[in-house]
Design a protein around this motif. Structure first.
Motif, PDB file in Angstrom:
ATOM      1  N   VAL C 220       6.957   0.089  11.308  1.00 22.61           N
ATOM      2  CA  VAL C 220       6.534  -1.135  10.626  1.00 22.61           C
ATOM      3  C   VAL C 220       5.121  -1.544  11.067  1.00 22.61           C
ATOM      4  O   VAL C 220       4.297  -1.951  10.244  1.00 22.61           O
ATOM      5  CB  VAL C 220       7.550  -2.271  10.861  1.00 22.61           C
ATOM      6  CG1 VAL C 220       7.090  -3.560  10.196  1.00 22.61           C
ATOM      7  CG2 VAL C 220       8.921  -1.879  10.325  1.00 22.61           C
ATOM      8  N   PHE C 224       1.879  -2.034   8.503  1.00 22.75           N
ATOM      9  CA  PHE C 224       0.999  -3.202   8.393  1.00 22.75           C
ATOM     10  C   PHE C 224      -0.469  -2.822   8.610  1.00 22.75           C
ATOM     11  O   PHE C 224      -1.364  -3.361   7.954  1.00 22.75           O
ATOM     12  CB  PHE C 224       1.422  -4.311   9.355  1.00 22.75           C
ATOM     13  CG  PHE C 224       2.538  -5.170   8.839  1.00 22.75           C
ATOM     14  CD1 PHE C 224       2.420  -5.816   7.619  1.00 22.75           C
ATOM     15  CD2 PHE C 224       3.715  -5.336   9.557  1.00 22.75           C
ATOM     16  CE1 PHE C 224       3.449  -6.609   7.122  1.00 22.75           C
ATOM     17  CE2 PHE C 224       4.750  -6.127   9.071  1.00 22.75           C
ATOM     18  CZ  PHE C 224       4.621  -6.763   7.849  1.00 22.75           C
ATOM     19  N   TRP C 227      -1.478  -1.244   5.341  1.00 19.95           N
ATOM     20  CA  TRP C 227      -1.639  -2.256   4.283  1.00 19.95           C
ATOM     21  C   TRP C 227      -3.007  -2.917   4.431  1.00 19.95           C
ATOM     22  O   TRP C 227      -3.776  -3.037   3.470  1.00 19.95           O
ATOM     23  CB  TRP C 227      -0.513  -3.285   4.360  1.00 19.95           C
ATOM     24  CG  TRP C 227      -0.422  -4.240   3.193  1.00 19.95           C
ATOM     25  CD1 TRP C 227      -1.451  -4.666   2.383  1.00 19.95           C
ATOM     26  CD2 TRP C 227       0.758  -4.881   2.695  1.00 19.95           C
ATOM     27  NE1 TRP C 227      -0.975  -5.538   1.435  1.00 19.95           N
ATOM     28  CE2 TRP C 227       0.371  -5.692   1.596  1.00 19.95           C
ATOM     29  CE3 TRP C 227       2.103  -4.872   3.077  1.00 19.95           C
ATOM     30  CZ2 TRP C 227       1.293  -6.470   0.884  1.00 19.95           C
ATOM     31  CZ3 TRP C 227       3.006  -5.645   2.363  1.00 19.95           C
ATOM     32  CH2 TRP C 227       2.605  -6.431   1.276  1.00 19.95           C
ATOM     33  N   THR C 257      -2.474  -5.793  -3.687  1.00 24.85           N
ATOM     34  CA  THR C 257      -1.391  -6.600  -3.130  1.00 24.85           C
ATOM     35  C   THR C 257      -0.174  -6.613  -4.044  1.00 24.85           C
ATOM     36  O   THR C 257       0.963  -6.425  -3.590  1.00 24.85           O
ATOM     37  CB  THR C 257      -1.875  -8.051  -2.940  1.00 24.85           C
ATOM     38  OG1 THR C 257      -3.106  -8.039  -2.230  1.00 24.85           O
ATOM     39  CG2 THR C 257      -0.857  -8.875  -2.186  1.00 24.85           C
ATOM     40  N   ALA C 261       3.626  -5.243  -3.264  1.00 27.54           N
ATOM     41  CA  ALA C 261       4.775  -6.146  -3.270  1.00 27.54           C
ATOM     42  C   ALA C 261       5.803  -5.723  -4.319  1.00 27.54           C
ATOM     43  O   ALA C 261       7.012  -5.726  -4.052  1.00 27.54           O
ATOM     44  CB  ALA C 261       4.313  -7.576  -3.510  1.00 27.54           C
ATOM     45  N   ALA C 262       5.315  -5.349  -5.493  1.00 28.78           N
ATOM     46  CA  ALA C 262       6.246  -4.962  -6.556  1.00 28.78           C
ATOM     47  C   ALA C 262       7.023  -3.715  -6.160  1.00 28.78           C
ATOM     48  O   ALA C 262       8.228  -3.604  -6.399  1.00 28.78           O
ATOM     49  CB  ALA C 262       5.486  -4.717  -7.860  1.00 28.78           C
ATOM     50  N   GLY C 264       7.612  -2.637  -3.056  1.00 24.41           N
ATOM     51  CA  GLY C 264       8.546  -3.004  -1.986  1.00 24.41           C
ATOM     52  C   GLY C 264       9.780  -3.683  -2.560  1.00 24.41           C
ATOM     53  O   GLY C 264      10.909  -3.379  -2.163  1.00 24.41           O
ATOM     54  N   ALA C 265       9.550  -4.590  -3.500  1.00 22.58           N
ATOM     55  CA  ALA C 265      10.674  -5.307  -4.097  1.00 22.58           C
ATOM     56  C   ALA C 265      11.596  -4.353  -4.846  1.00 22.58           C
ATOM     57  O   ALA C 265      12.828  -4.431  -4.730  1.00 22.58           O
ATOM     58  CB  ALA C 265      10.155  -6.396  -5.038  1.00 22.58           C
ATOM     59  N   LEU C 268      13.588  -2.273  -2.364  1.00 23.87           N
ATOM     60  CA  LEU C 268      14.616  -3.084  -1.723  1.00 23.87           C
ATOM     61  C   LEU C 268      15.784  -3.305  -2.671  1.00 23.87           C
ATOM     62  O   LEU C 268      16.946  -3.160  -2.294  1.00 23.87           O
ATOM     63  CB  LEU C 268      13.999  -4.427  -1.315  1.00 23.87           C
ATOM     64  CG  LEU C 268      14.807  -5.333  -0.400  1.00 23.87           C
ATOM     65  CD1 LEU C 268      15.111  -4.640   0.920  1.00 23.87           C
ATOM     66  CD2 LEU C 268      14.049  -6.629  -0.131  1.00 23.87           C
ATOM     67  N   LEU C 284      11.995   0.933   4.129  1.00 20.88           N
ATOM     68  CA  LEU C 284      11.328  -0.064   3.290  1.00 20.88           C
ATOM     69  C   LEU C 284       9.808   0.080   3.398  1.00 20.88           C
ATOM     70  O   LEU C 284       9.077  -0.155   2.432  1.00 20.88           O
ATOM     71  CB  LEU C 284      11.773  -1.479   3.686  1.00 20.88           C
ATOM     72  CG  LEU C 284      11.157  -2.630   2.892  1.00 20.88           C
ATOM     73  CD1 LEU C 284      11.318  -2.440   1.394  1.00 20.88           C
ATOM     74  CD2 LEU C 284      11.753  -3.963   3.307  1.00 20.88           C
ATOM     75  N   CYS C 285       9.347   0.492   4.572  1.00 20.86           N
ATOM     76  CA  CYS C 285       7.905   0.753   4.735  1.00 20.86           C
ATOM     77  C   CYS C 285       7.428   1.770   3.711  1.00 20.86           C
ATOM     78  O   CYS C 285       6.358   1.602   3.107  1.00 20.86           O
ATOM     79  CB  CYS C 285       7.600   1.290   6.124  1.00 20.86           C
ATOM     80  SG  CYS C 285       7.717   0.043   7.396  1.00 20.86           S
ATOM     81  N   ILE C 288       6.923   0.170   0.434  1.00 17.71           N
ATOM     82  CA  ILE C 288       5.671  -0.598   0.332  1.00 17.71           C
ATOM     83  C   ILE C 288       4.466   0.336   0.220  1.00 17.71           C
ATOM     84  O   ILE C 288       3.582   0.145  -0.620  1.00 17.71           O
ATOM     85  CB  ILE C 288       5.535  -1.547   1.533  1.00 17.71           C
ATOM     86  CG1 ILE C 288       6.609  -2.639   1.477  1.00 17.71           C
ATOM     87  CG2 ILE C 288       4.144  -2.159   1.581  1.00 17.71           C
ATOM     88  CD1 ILE C 288       6.714  -3.494   2.720  1.00 17.71           C
TER      89      ILE C 288
END
Lengths: 452, 452, 452
Positions: C220, C224, C227, C257, C261-262, C264-265, C268, C284-285, C288
């Motif tokens: 994670v 970050f 990202w 961005t 986000a889309a 990752g969503a 998930l 999940l990483c 993203i």
């Protein structure tokens, strides 16, 4: 009016870029903390973490209150030895003179904090926090500021910004002398006085090869943070030159990269050739960092391809200096002396050989060049080399002259070295509230503290 | 034509600098994740990691779809309470107005995501992921956007950008109110409703001193990342002023540094004086972060040397608020309330005392000053202080008014707190596929999953 | 004279911004190292650390000596297939042409090093360091440089900068083809030849679900960092356009961005819906990162709200490709093929559908548009889509054509795969000096090396 509008935009951008670079150099503290935590034994983790924070706090306060005044205040009263105005940044009046502005403060403090933190690693695991605090204070008031006054201030006796400098101006773009030689020498003297760690010698009084480093991954993470930050560390000259030399920023970045890679390659090659085995990842990090230090003094005036030459000395220097220290039973936890003193000196001495010939922008200056390369055909090269040699030696002597009595006094007051007890069981266990890590999946309560 | 060329360059640079700053503020997510992972018990690691990712994902989507419209859309219909245009960034027409541009979106989302993530730490180890998702969504639509509409949008009723603001414009440069007071208050209310962790009380119902934090090094790494990012966090006003105040960027950076150092020093001093022992490294981090929060509200209009005064309150505030919470049995895993609410409020209240007197750039504005310092001789200072006091209180009340029913509803639906089982053995063990770390040198296969 | 002053300022700023972006992209190495260390078993830590350093060293040297010349040297002799000048950056003459300048070198090397390092993760735990060195060298001379010559150099046969390009210019803003498809394809071929890890199959010859990843937090943290760096990775087109399109930088950042986000969503959502359980944080990483890869090809010409569409494909693509690999018993330690090849191809193929219609700045160009969106009403859209399809296929074929014989040769020379012994007990144990971590609180001496 239009022209002044554009000019104030340019000045703003210069400040902006200096602050950006400074903040990235401040991120080096993350890199050094990674590196140092990774290099110490696990029972000394909290002590090194504290050191790195205390170093930031004290160096910021001291450099704000006193240091910056010593560094870039007017030093004519002392003949260019030390400044004596602009304490507390209170007399900031002429912001177009970057060295007297708040942006200049942040930029130089970021360097100063780097110089201070390097020492922490070398004397880790056995030095008291108070002693380390004293080093930080002295470093941020008497060491870094005074040396920078000499070579970078407008009244410094060996400064390229002083048209009446006593000697040919020193070539030290990004602190090969002011940061790395200074911090490395400070580490050497401190290591000598603090003495080796308790378990560093075997029964016959010989050095054991190494004490167990806690985390090789942390060391590599730290190295990558430092590599990134180094582009900002070396960028100063390009920011100050701005539109006068558009390609300078790129050249510095390429040169920095090539030095790092060449040094890493030479370290890897020598290491494999001599040991018939790969080096530890943490050791290769030192090989790479060595190259980055090699790039500092001449970063703005050396052609990128010379980086292959200059950088490739980084590997052998680290290996040799490290062996020498071992021989003299000087215990340097992170090889700071090898990396920063060894390569800092090499950086300062090699730069005048490979530098481009750059005329001094101040036409009234006594000395004609800002830099003057012996191998690149500048006839007065030796004079300029002389200045770099002289300042390197003076820096080493000055640091020794300040740090020796400091160490002596700290030792007399018994605040230099931690208690034998703490060293045997680990500072974290004896002086803090237990180990830095708690990976026990069953631990629901902290056993040590059930009181409110 | 030439003039317009230069102007579009300047506009481009403003956008560039905002995006740069924003991306560095986005890196704060790394810092907070380090800090929060370091602070939780090891069997709750995966749950905090998930929270920090879900927070980013949801806050980005919600702020894009709705939040930014609420924040900087036209709010005249609601009397400056909430915006109602520019959803999906679709009506971006006037890019020279930074607050309506895509660069402005990134910049404000980076703040918004910071506000959202702070809450995660406070209620760690015991809150369901769904509940946390709800907080993120509400934070990115109703909390941060609405408050920023009040104080930073062109139609906000208390905004410095609104010439017809109802009250003297609020001084909140970098979100002491909008980010820190808001997020801190949200943490406090959430902590209250979620209740303390299972093992936080001993048999007599008293709080145990602390539950074991898994990794002190991670906390310090996180603090250094945050320190670095904070220069970008506070840089907004300097970027917007650009050429109008060349030295502003440097002043902000020095002020930020001095606040952090003064707060760290005061924390260290009080801690050592009262406990006769060094604080834990992770606790000193809070002392430093407190100083950074102290610097936010007035960063662009306070002289750096006042940072020593304002910052040095950071240490005691964290210590006192933290003790108070303990007394009221509110369990805040990372002391977010102490750091962000305590120092956010202090930042907002202290700024109007020390601020320079800065005339409002909009000459038609009802109120003459952008900021007006009581101690620095501005006669109308109390009026401006009044605005900051009012907005601080309103922010706290508004957050409470939104979060209280949210928590209540979540609790009724039984999606606020994790199962007793999960809390006893650790979420990672019960709800995920086992511990977050596997340092077993012999583990060749994953024991848990031999199925395809 | 005044005009030339302003122009050289602008050129300087362009160089400055490229170097800044490049250095942030170089920080991606930290992110990838975090990610890869977190994903391997603990007894293979040192080997992956070494790989990441060796990759940097070799790619820097090779790209300096040869690669950049192949990429942006004059390629007219080869019909736009490969450049043949400007080796060693020696013929840097026209600095206003960014692609021939030192700033351009740093920028492109940062991309090149990224492409090289991606492969490391996929073939981790079982590949010899020598083999990996060979991949780095080939990647930095024959893969990335040649493909970038085609699509980004002035003489490239499919390049938007070549007015006489043979086909409609390829739309590949930030390397969806040149970096991600290239690196992902290289990973796929290498994974195929290296074969799965020893314990990846159970007794029935089926894949076990997963081998134990050592550290979910590291994964994670790495995500970050990536990202953050991705904003710099995608920023190139905005820096080059500068004042011509002021809002571009912001648009790219928002788009990046929203894609992240889309994706990752969607990851998930699908993960929870299909497994009735939360995904692992490390997985999940990938969800993203998939979104970030989706954003690359068209980042400068696609409206942010389309990011929701394009990004939301990221999640399913990763899940499906990952399952397919499992089915074909291809063992990819970090799912590099799914993330970089899967989403790189999607990025390249989807961009021509959603792109804005942007006229070619070079008016003499054979093809009228720089980009031309099918869904956004550009009549010639299919021609431009054809170019992207063709180049994606060619890239995959070219990479396969180069890497297949390389792998074959390495395997014949027995330097592709580590010894069975090393794989059984861990490379760190057999080939290095023991485990990468030493968290034993009692370890005072390194047991392995008591010799001097």
């Amino acid at each position: 009016k239009w022209k002044s509008h554009v000019e104030s935009q340019e000045l703003y951008l210069k400040h902006y870029q200096l602050v950006c670079s400074a903040s990235i150099v401040i991120l080096m503290q993350l890199g050094f903390t990674f590196l140092e935590v990774g290099s110490v034994r696990v029972q000394f983790t909290k002590s090194i973490l504290m050191k790195n924070m205390v170093d930031m706090i004290l160096s910021a306060l001291m450099y704000f209150v006193i240091g910056f005044g010593f560094a870039f205040g007017d030093g004519s009263a002392s003949g260019g030895f030390i400044g004596s105005t602009n304490f507390f940044l209170i007399s900031e009046t002429n912001i177009s003179d970057i060295h007297h502005s708040s942006a200049g403060w942040v930029y130089h403090w970021s360097y100063c904090a780097t110089a201070a933190t390097i020492v922490a690693g070398a004397i880790a695991e056995r030095t008291q926090l108070v002693a380390y605090g004293v080093y930080s204070i002295i470093g941020a008031t008497f060491l870094y500021p005074v040396i920078t006054h000499w070579i970078w201030s407008e009244t410094g006796w060996a400064s390229v910004y002083n048209p009446n400098s006593l000697i040919a101006p020193v070539l030290d773009d990004a602190g090969g002398i002011a940061v790395h030689t200074c911090a490395g020498m400070c580490s050497l003297v401190a290591c000598f006085f603090v003495g080796p760690r308790q378990h560093r010698l075997d029964r016959k009084g010989k050095f054991v090869k190494d004490l167990p480093k806690q985390n090789q991954s942390f060391i590599v993470f730290g190295m990558f943070v430092l590599w990134f930050s180094w582009y900002a560390f070396n960028a100063g000259p390009a920011i100050l030159a701005a539109g006068e030399d558009e390609a300078l920023m790129g050249n510095i970045a390429v040169y920095t990269t090539v030095c790092a890679a060449a040094s890493g390659a030479s370290y890897l090659f020598i290491s494999v050739a001599s040991r018939k085995k790969l080096p530890e990842p943490g050791d290769l990090c030192n090989g790479i960092l060595a190259g980055l230090v090699c790039s500092t003094s001449g970063c703005s005036v050396i052609q990128p391809y010379y980086g292959i030459v200059i950088g490739s000395f980084g590997g052998p220097i680290v290996i040799i200096v490290s062996k020498l220290l071992r021989k003299f039973k000087i215990d340097d936890v992170v090889d700071a002396v090898a990396v920063h003193l060894g390569c800092g000196v090499w950086s300062a001495l090699s730069a005048p050989f490979f530098a481009n010939t750059v005329p001094n922008t101040n036409e009234n200056a006594t000395f004609k060049y800002k830099s003057c390369g012996i191998f690149t055909g500048c006839s007065e090269g030796w004079k300029y080399l002389g200045s770099n040699v002289l300042l390197t030696l003076l820096t080493m002597m000055y640091v020794t002259a300040i740090i020796t009595p400091t160490c002596f006094l700290l030792r007399q007051c018994k605040i230099l070295r931690i208690k034998v007890e703490s060293e045997r069981h680990g500072v974290d266990i004896v002086e803090f509230e237990g180990p830095a890590y708690n990976h026990d999946l069953k631990s629901r309560k902290s056993k040590l503290f059930n009181d409110t």
